[in-house]
Scaffold this motif. Structure first.
Motif, PDB file in Angstrom:
ATOM      1  N   LYS A   2     -12.210   2.741  10.056  1.00 23.59           N
ATOM      2  CA  LYS A   2     -11.529   1.514   9.650  1.00 23.59           C
ATOM      3  C   LYS A   2     -10.522   1.068  10.706  1.00 23.59           C
ATOM      4  O   LYS A   2      -9.927   1.883  11.409  1.00 23.59           O
ATOM      5  CB  LYS A   2     -10.820   1.718   8.316  1.00 23.59           C
ATOM      6  CG  LYS A   2     -11.763   1.956   7.143  1.00 23.59           C
ATOM      7  CD  LYS A   2     -11.018   2.022   5.827  1.00 23.59           C
ATOM      8  CE  LYS A   2     -11.980   2.216   4.665  1.00 23.59           C
ATOM      9  NZ  LYS A   2     -11.276   2.248   3.360  1.00 23.59           N
ATOM     10  N   LEU A  36     -23.666  -3.063   8.268  1.00 21.60           N
ATOM     11  CA  LEU A  36     -22.862  -1.847   8.194  1.00 21.60           C
ATOM     12  C   LEU A  36     -21.458  -2.044   8.769  1.00 21.60           C
ATOM     13  O   LEU A  36     -20.695  -1.093   8.883  1.00 21.60           O
ATOM     14  CB  LEU A  36     -23.575  -0.706   8.925  1.00 21.60           C
ATOM     15  CG  LEU A  36     -24.950  -0.344   8.355  1.00 21.60           C
ATOM     16  CD1 LEU A  36     -25.615   0.731   9.181  1.00 21.60           C
ATOM     17  CD2 LEU A  36     -24.837   0.104   6.904  1.00 21.60           C
ATOM     18  N   THR A  43     -19.689  -8.801   4.782  1.00 24.16           N
ATOM     19  CA  THR A  43     -20.432  -8.770   6.038  1.00 24.16           C
ATOM     20  C   THR A  43     -20.234 -10.094   6.766  1.00 24.16           C
ATOM     21  O   THR A  43     -19.993 -11.135   6.141  1.00 24.16           O
ATOM     22  CB  THR A  43     -21.933  -8.546   5.800  1.00 24.16           C
ATOM     23  OG1 THR A  43     -22.436  -9.577   4.937  1.00 24.16           O
ATOM     24  CG2 THR A  43     -22.186  -7.193   5.159  1.00 24.16           C
ATOM     25  N   THR A  57     -14.336  -2.430   8.550  1.00 24.19           N
ATOM     26  CA  THR A  57     -14.887  -1.135   8.151  1.00 24.19           C
ATOM     27  C   THR A  57     -16.258  -0.950   8.773  1.00 24.19           C
ATOM     28  O   THR A  57     -17.122  -1.823   8.660  1.00 24.19           O
ATOM     29  CB  THR A  57     -15.010  -1.033   6.616  1.00 24.19           C
ATOM     30  OG1 THR A  57     -13.743  -1.268   6.026  1.00 24.19           O
ATOM     31  CG2 THR A  57     -15.510   0.346   6.204  1.00 24.19           C
ATOM     32  N   ASN A  59     -19.522   1.457   8.573  1.00 26.09           N
ATOM     33  CA  ASN A  59     -20.154   2.481   7.739  1.00 26.09           C
ATOM     34  C   ASN A  59     -21.136   3.280   8.590  1.00 26.09           C
ATOM     35  O   ASN A  59     -22.356   3.145   8.471  1.00 26.09           O
ATOM     36  CB  ASN A  59     -20.855   1.830   6.541  1.00 26.09           C
ATOM     37  CG  ASN A  59     -21.323   2.859   5.523  1.00 26.09           C
ATOM     38  OD1 ASN A  59     -21.179   4.068   5.740  1.00 26.09           O
ATOM     39  ND2 ASN A  59     -21.870   2.396   4.425  1.00 26.09           N
ATOM     40  N   GLU A  61     -21.728   6.432   8.511  1.00 26.39           N
ATOM     41  CA  GLU A  61     -22.446   7.453   7.735  1.00 26.39           C
ATOM     42  C   GLU A  61     -23.777   6.915   7.248  1.00 26.39           C
ATOM     43  O   GLU A  61     -24.797   7.600   7.290  1.00 26.39           O
ATOM     44  CB  GLU A  61     -21.611   7.925   6.543  1.00 26.39           C
ATOM     45  CG  GLU A  61     -20.378   8.728   6.915  1.00 26.39           C
ATOM     46  CD  GLU A  61     -19.233   7.851   7.416  1.00 26.39           C
ATOM     47  OE1 GLU A  61     -19.311   6.612   7.222  1.00 26.39           O
ATOM     48  OE2 GLU A  61     -18.284   8.401   7.992  1.00 26.39           O
ATOM     49  N   ALA A  62     -23.799   5.662   6.818  1.00 25.88           N
ATOM     50  CA  ALA A  62     -25.051   5.067   6.323  1.00 25.88           C
ATOM     51  C   ALA A  62     -26.066   4.961   7.451  1.00 25.88           C
ATOM     52  O   ALA A  62     -27.260   5.173   7.256  1.00 25.88           O
ATOM     53  CB  ALA A  62     -24.782   3.687   5.726  1.00 25.88           C
TER      54      ALA A  62
END
Length: 297
Positions: A2, A36, A43, A57, A59, A61-62
């Motif tokens: 973040k 993401l 988005t 942010t 993501n 991990e996704a």
């Protein structure tokens, strides 16, 4: 991951993330396209202009959860196969192998669905079985190793130029001579990172060519690679002012074709790594290439 913008800025979202993370621009662009990356919980586009108090942010991990080596049932055009090797006629539009920034359907996806046996001799785990590659929008023959023994032998044959790879290319303009050799070193373009270029300090690159047919404003060429640099034929033909017809990177911008460049890897000649039999395999021009030649008369 973040970030919070704490001062007024006019930076683009993608530029900010490239400067603030260890990811390159291609990776950031892919993350944004995949949804993401979020700004204030929504988005947005890569060119979004950041404002004071924006919260970003990532993501990651996704992204890591997606398996780029997931088998997929695609229609492989298998020209030859035995226990040790395969030769595939790759269609235009199909990427050969996944990368950090591209994990959609690739030739490797189809190979993994077709067989449980692919070599792992590669240093790159995303390229099982892959000895060499051709560009996404180039069609034609690719040699694949199914065993490590075959891969090791064929990789050495490639290095010593004992595997003959021949292409058919339609180029812009009419050549002054019927045959020739382009001997010009190739390296990454000094200013445009997505392109290669003839650079004095580049790696040696040699392309042989011969005229097959001449049209009013085009020439059909038979090209033989002596070396195998990235985009070699495309760079070399553009270098002599006869770019491949439809080439979006090196061609004439006004003549870009919807399906990309008219370049086809039509012949492979090599010695089988195990049986030692001389192999010569060919693939006919794809329909869209033939159709374009018909329009030229």
């Amino acid at each position: 991951m973040k970030f919070k913008i704490t001062e007024q800025t006019d930076s683009r979202l993608d530029h900010f993330l490239v400067a603030s993370t260890e990811l390159n621009r291609s990776q950031i662009t892919t993350l944004i396209k995949d949804g993401l990356v979020m700004v204030n919980g929504l988005t947005t586009k890569a060119g979004y202009k950041l404002k004071n108090s924006d919260e970003i942010t990532l993501n990651l991990e996704a992204k890591e959860e997606t398996n780029p080596l997931k088998p997929k049932n695609i229609d492989l055009n298998i020209v030859y196969e035995d226990d040790d090797i395969m030769v595939i006629n790759k269609p235009k539009g199909l990427v050969v192998h996944p990368s950090e920034t591209f994990s959609e359907t690739t030739l490797v996806s189809g190979l993994l669905h077709h067989t449980d046996t692919l070599s792992t001799h590669n240093d790159d785990p995303l390229r099982p079985g892959i000895l060499h590659r051709i560009d996404k929008d180039t069609s034609g023959l690719i040699l694949v190793a199914k065993t490590n023994e075959a891969h090791k032998i064929l990789a050495q044959d490639l290095k010593s130029h004992d595997i003959k790879r021949e292409y058919i290319a339609l180029v812009e303009g009419v050549l002054d001579h019927n045959k020739g050799v382009i001997d010009a070193p190739i390296a990454r373009h000094p200013k445009i990172r997505t392109k290669m270029a003839v650079v004095a300090t580049g790696k040696p690159a040699i392309t042989h060519f011969e005229v097959m047919r001449t049209f009013r404003d085009h020439t059909l060429l038979h090209c033989k690679l002596e070396t195998g640099r990235t985009h070699q034929i495309r760079v070399h033909l553009a270098y002599i002012k006869h770019p491949v017809t439809g080439d979006p990177l090196y061609g004439t911008k006004a003549k870009i074709l919807k399906d990309g460049q008219l370049l086809h890897a039509f012949r492979l000649e090599f010695v089988h790594p195990i049986t030692k039999k001389v192999m010569m395999l060919e693939a006919p021009l794809p329909p869209e290439f033939e159709s374009y030649l018909v329009t030229l008369g």
